[in-house]
Design a protein around this motif. Structure first.
Motif, mmCIF file in Angstrom:
data_model
loop_
_atom_site.group_PDB
_atom_site.id
_atom_site.type_symbol
_atom_site.label_atom_id
_atom_site.label_comp_id
_atom_site.label_asym_id
_atom_site.label_seq_id
_atom_site.Cartn_x
_atom_site.Cartn_y
_atom_site.Cartn_z
ATOM 1 N N GLU A 104 0.843 -1.206 0.000
ATOM 2 C CA GLU A 104 0.000 0.000 0.000
ATOM 3 C C GLU A 104 0.880 1.259 0.000
ATOM 4 O O GLU A 104 1.952 1.270 0.590
ATOM 5 N N GLN A 105 0.423 2.299 -0.696
ATOM 6 C CA GLN A 105 1.149 3.569 -0.682
ATOM 7 C C GLN A 105 0.247 4.642 -0.097
ATOM 8 O O GLN A 105 -0.885 4.790 -0.524
ATOM 9 N N VAL A 106 0.762 5.380 0.894
ATOM 10 C CA VAL A 106 -0.035 6.428 1.526
ATOM 11 C C VAL A 106 0.844 7.656 1.669
ATOM 12 O O VAL A 106 2.017 7.538 2.038
ATOM 13 N N SER A 107 0.289 8.823 1.369
ATOM 14 C CA SER A 107 1.092 10.014 1.655
ATOM 15 C C SER A 107 0.277 10.990 2.484
ATOM 16 O O SER A 107 -0.952 10.985 2.450
ATOM 17 N N LEU A 163 -1.654 12.107 8.574
ATOM 18 C CA LEU A 163 -2.943 12.669 8.192
ATOM 19 C C LEU A 163 -2.960 12.603 6.672
ATOM 20 O O LEU A 163 -2.202 13.304 6.002
ATOM 21 N N ASP A 164 -3.810 11.739 6.107
ATOM 22 C CA ASP A 164 -3.752 11.560 4.652
ATOM 23 C C ASP A 164 -4.518 12.666 3.930
ATOM 24 O O ASP A 164 -5.117 13.548 4.555
ATOM 25 N N ALA A 165 -4.478 12.612 2.597
ATOM 26 C CA ALA A 165 -5.049 13.696 1.795
ATOM 27 C C ALA A 165 -6.548 13.868 2.048
ATOM 28 O O ALA A 165 -7.098 14.949 1.859
ATOM 29 N N LYS A 166 -7.221 12.795 2.491
ATOM 30 C CA LYS A 166 -8.659 12.907 2.768
ATOM 31 C C LYS A 166 -8.942 13.406 4.180
ATOM 32 O O LYS A 166 -10.077 13.457 4.617
ATOM 33 N N GLY A 167 -7.859 13.733 4.900
ATOM 34 C CA GLY A 167 -8.060 14.232 6.251
ATOM 35 C C GLY A 167 -8.240 13.117 7.273
ATOM 36 O O GLY A 167 -8.672 13.352 8.398
#
Ligand code: HEC
Ligand code: HEC
Length: 256
Positions: free
Chosen positions: A189-192, A206-210
């Motif tokens: 999985e990739q998360v930023s 805290l991902d891009a979707k908050g």
């Protein structure tokens, strides 16, 4: 030694005095104190607050707005202890030197007549909410996005020059809190996102979707840190005039 420096030392030695004994004993600053404080300021503080206190990485100190307390004793405490959790370091100095810095910082706001910023704040607010889409990422007085810093106190914290540079060259200075972390897990999985917390074993993003995501470091295959700003550079997107307006708007924002 100056009489007030002695007072401070005596006060510190007397155990039954309140924690902030200087509050009621405002020292008298001489012109020589201001000058000596200025020398210390240029060597220890200018890197962040600008050579004449106009601000940079640290807030503009010429406005006479001190969020951490505006009494001389509050300034002394801020300067000696720093502001925990921010870039503002504490400084170890003899009391009389620390007081000289206070004297200098005080002299700065006395000097700052309202500095003129070209541009119109009301027009700037329109660009901020409209064409610039700034509110998508930035909160002002409780309204707006959370993927950029809250700008409600932008004018109290930052000089106009800093605000302009933030718009035109956002990559030039990005606080650590706004670095983007890109994680790859062993499961693929990739998360930023922004790193809110990390310790030896885990990291919270805290991902891009908050959304708040927590990862065990032992589950990660890789971490990349992107120190560039997520904010677009506005030089090509807004006219010179619009930039002036937006800067005037930001400079007008003060914590209520
Ligand atoms: C590495 C950067 C850095 C250095 C060096 C630094 N400061 Fe700061 N300073 C900051 C930042 C950032 C803040 C804002 C902290 C916050 O978010 O509240 C700050 C806050 C302050 C404040 C409080 C302003 C307020 O609104 O209450 C004062 C006063 C101050 N600095 C004075 C100094 C003096 C005097 C020195 C030198 C002895 C100094 N600073 C050195 C970064 C720095
Ligand atoms: C895609 C999201 C995004 C948009 C759109 C955006 N910003 Fe930003 N902005 C950020 C982020 C994230 C930072 C923090 C990193 C940095 O310093 O560049 C930032 C930093 C800033 C800063 C510096 C704050 C400080 O005190 O350090 C200012 C001023 C600013 N933005 C103003 C604006 C204005 C004005 C606009 C619209 C013209 C705008 N931003 C549009 C995300 C955005």
């Amino acid at each position: 030694m100056k009489a007030w420096a002695l007072l401070v030392l005596l006060a510190a030695a007397a155990a039954d005095l309140p924690a902030n004994p200087n509050k009621s004993r405002k020292p008298k600053f001489s012109a020589a104190d201001v000058a000596a404080g200025g020398r210390i300021f240029r060597s220890h503080c200018a890197e962040c607050h600008g050579l004449t206190g106009e601000g940079g990485r640290g807030p503009d100190l010429t406005l006479g707005v001190f969020r951490h307390g505006a009494e001389d004793a509050d300034l002394l405490a801020t300067i000696m202890d720093g502001v925990p959790g921010t870039e503002m370091p504490g400084i170890y100095m003899e009391d009389h030197q620390a007081w000289q810095i206070v004297a200098y910082v005080r002299s700065l706001s006395a000097r700052s007549a309202k500095r003129q910023v070209p541009g119109d704040a009301a027009a700037g607010e329109q660009v901020f909410r409209g064409r610039g889409a700034c509110a998508q990422c930035h909160m002002v007085n409780g309204e707006g996005g959370r993927t950029g810093p809250d700008l409600s106190d932008a004018g109290g914290m930052r000089s106009a020059a800093f605000l302009r540079a933030a718009l035109l060259e956002p990559d030039a200075y990005v606080r650590r809190a706004w670095w983007t972390y890109r994680l790859r897990t062993k499961a693929g999985e990739q998360v930023s996102g922004l790193a809110l917390n990390q310790d030896t074993y885990s990291i919270q993003l805290l991902d891009a979707k908050g959304q708040l995501r927590s990862f065990a470091k032992s589950d990660l295959a890789g971490v990349e840190i992107d120190r560039k700003s997520p904010m677009p550079a506005y030089g090509g997107m807004l006219s010179q005039e619009e930039v002036d307006h937006v800067v005037a708007y930001l400079a007008s924002l003060r914590r209520k």
